[in-house]
Design a protein around this motif. Sequence first.
Motif, PDB file in Angstrom:
ATOM      1  N   ILE A 183       0.841  -1.205   0.000  1.00 30.31           N
ATOM      2  CA  ILE A 183       0.000   0.000   0.000  1.00 30.31           C
ATOM      3  C   ILE A 183       0.872   1.249   0.000  1.00 30.31           C
ATOM      4  O   ILE A 183       0.605   2.214  -0.724  1.00 30.31           O
ATOM      5  CB  ILE A 183      -0.937  -0.025   1.218  1.00 30.31           C
ATOM      6  N   ARG A 184       1.944   1.229   0.819  1.00 34.09           N
ATOM      7  CA  ARG A 184       2.819   2.397   0.869  1.00 34.09           C
ATOM      8  C   ARG A 184       3.530   2.610  -0.462  1.00 34.09           C
ATOM      9  O   ARG A 184       3.713   3.751  -0.900  1.00 34.09           O
ATOM     10  CB  ARG A 184       3.836   2.227   1.998  1.00 34.09           C
ATOM     11  N   ALA A 185       3.931   1.513  -1.092  1.00 29.11           N
ATOM     12  CA  ALA A 185       4.572   1.645  -2.404  1.00 29.11           C
ATOM     13  C   ALA A 185       3.584   2.217  -3.426  1.00 29.11           C
ATOM     14  O   ALA A 185       3.946   3.063  -4.253  1.00 29.11           O
ATOM     15  CB  ALA A 185       5.099   0.288  -2.866  1.00 29.11           C
ATOM     16  N   HIS A 186       2.356   1.748  -3.341  1.00 27.96           N
ATOM     17  CA  HIS A 186       1.335   2.291  -4.254  1.00 27.96           C
ATOM     18  C   HIS A 186       1.126   3.779  -4.000  1.00 27.96           C
ATOM     19  O   HIS A 186       1.103   4.585  -4.940  1.00 27.96           O
ATOM     20  CB  HIS A 186       0.016   1.537  -4.060  1.00 27.96           C
ATOM     21  N   ASN A 187       0.968   4.149  -2.727  1.00 25.95           N
ATOM     22  CA  ASN A 187       0.759   5.566  -2.397  1.00 25.95           C
ATOM     23  C   ASN A 187       1.965   6.408  -2.760  1.00 25.95           C
ATOM     24  O   ASN A 187       1.836   7.575  -3.139  1.00 25.95           O
ATOM     25  CB  ASN A 187       0.421   5.713  -0.921  1.00 25.95           C
TER      26      ASN A 187
END
Length: 697
Positions: A183-187
């Motif tokens: 999720i952090r990589a996506h954000n």
Amino acid sequence: MSRRSGGLIGVWAEQQRVAQRQREGQHQAVLRQQRDAERTQRAYERDVARMQREQRAAYRQQRDADALRRTQELDQRVALLESLLAEGCRAPAFGVESLRREEDVEPFAPGPLGEPVAMPDQRFYRPQEAWTASGRAQAERDARARFEHDWYAAQAAEARRVEQLAAYRSAYDAWAAARRAEIRAHNSGVDGTVAALRGGEADTVVEYFTAVLFASTAWPEGFPREVSAAYDRSGRRLVLDWDLPGYEVVPEAKGVKYLPSTDQEKEVPRPVTQRRALYRDVLAQSVLLAVRELFAADRFGSLDGVALNGYVGGVDPATGLASRVCVASVVVERSVFDRLNLELVGAVECLTGALAGRLSARPEERVAVAALVTPDQVGSDVVVQGDGEEPDLLAMDPIAFEGLVAELFRARGLQAVTTQRSGDGGVDVQALDPDPISGGSIVVQVKRYRNTVPPSAVRDLFGTVQDKGANKGVLVTTSKFGPGSYTFANGKPLTLISGTELVDLLHQHGLRGRLGGTAPEAVPASAPAPAPAEAAEDFNLLGMVWSGSAALDVCALVCAGSRVLGDEWFVFFNNPATPDGSVAMVAAAPGDRAAVRVGFDALPARADRLVLVAAVDPEVNPEADLGGFTEAGIRLRDDSGVELDRLEVSDGRPGETALVLGSFRRRAGGDWDFVLGGKGYRGGLEELVGDFGIEVE
């Protein structure tokens, strides 16, 4: 005074009078019956005539209602076209912030593992009554022994629980950490997109705003969504070629009437001038709405202006060839456009007057206008979506890819829209099948992967289907699924669409898409992989026969010991052949109910057994078990079809839904022997393949 005559003559005369009265009574009875029958017949004929009149009246009412319904549908379609711009302006604007995902993961839920094992209470271990002191002592020792035995067993169970809980917690922590990292990589990627948009990076600007047009929910069903675009960084202007609907978008009929005299429906034609005016207005509304969608989605100052050319596709009557004609063109600055009240403007007047744009005077006749500026004039890096060359699904913008999947569902007759990214609950596309019997709500997840989709993704989709109360879940990917995924989905309201199947579906419905650098040839997903030459020269056919009406799936596993060599070595309905073609599902010979082709000499050297299994098909017979699986056997044939042997297998048992039929095992000399199976499973194919190392989460 008269007297009664006597003798034979008197008797005869009396008999004649009685007979006459009887004949007259019978005649009267016959007349009464005839009159009653005539009255009944007349009443029946009146009832039939009344029923026929009522049927004719009901039939006419139904035909009138059908004609009225069709007329109302035409009116609704026209009303939708007339209010296209106003309704589109009320739709929420797309924002890049909707792409962000919340760092929410499922909480740790150990279930029964979270409950400590209850320890035995010594108070309940009372010694049995005894008459003697020695007996009482022995009884106390026995009670103590029972208590210690149960206490040590409970301690061992608690130790196992703690160990399993720790392992489960460790696995959960690893999964949760990976999920949060994803999720952090996506954000982080979203942040990069925002920075690129603020910096006016051309590629990002073009991909983002073309995706905005694809993701918009303002366009009615059937409107084209094909665009090519380029970005003029110095002037901060986006230049697009955008496809517009054809003349057929405006209904040719104004209404429908039922003609009782001919028992036919007649379409009332729409006046030509009215149809032409409405079509021209729809084109103007579409251009203004597209410009509005672009400016509304620009929260970063990327666009100071937009140049949009509207094209209509079709057949050129002069040449008979397909062609695209520019029928509208406008160049508008944002400062000018922001001053417009689009919900109240006249679309044609606004486009050609206030914005000084161009609109064909006769677009229904494909009369073209000159484009004010084209993407090619801005730069050589023109991005094309939905037009021209087949778009690469692996390289397509994620938003555009989801829009393409939604378009595929609409092409199949379903209602489908993409979801907002924020709070979508794991749903990328929401679809609705309007069929009153087999339809319902469908949640769709889209995975643009290059590697095999893990079974956990299929499990998550099933959880989403249950959470949303949907009728069905569909997982679409650009890659493929392993046997674990198919086995988990078997019997559940889930459909898995691999990359090759997706490309086939797109092409079947007139949409475009390819995987990788070149457009691959469509290969049916069920086609078995070609067998290698050495396997084709020497193989055996294993024909399966059994009694019983239950629908069964026969599968094969190529194993080393009790473990399958890999997911691709599990041959079943969604993986019809091994990578080398040594084992493949084939059409059954007459008299057989399923068949597997095996090249024993072509099997990998590390494989020492071929296991055959059967399982109830839960989609065809969801309530069935193997209780009726009897008189089962395997017909072993050579490559010419000559039967060499018949191998008997165990019967099925009630309550079980999967069964190991038997296994061919490699001996030291290289020969293969058949070993009878018989192990059954109540958990179906999912439980069975788990015993052979197939991951089914």
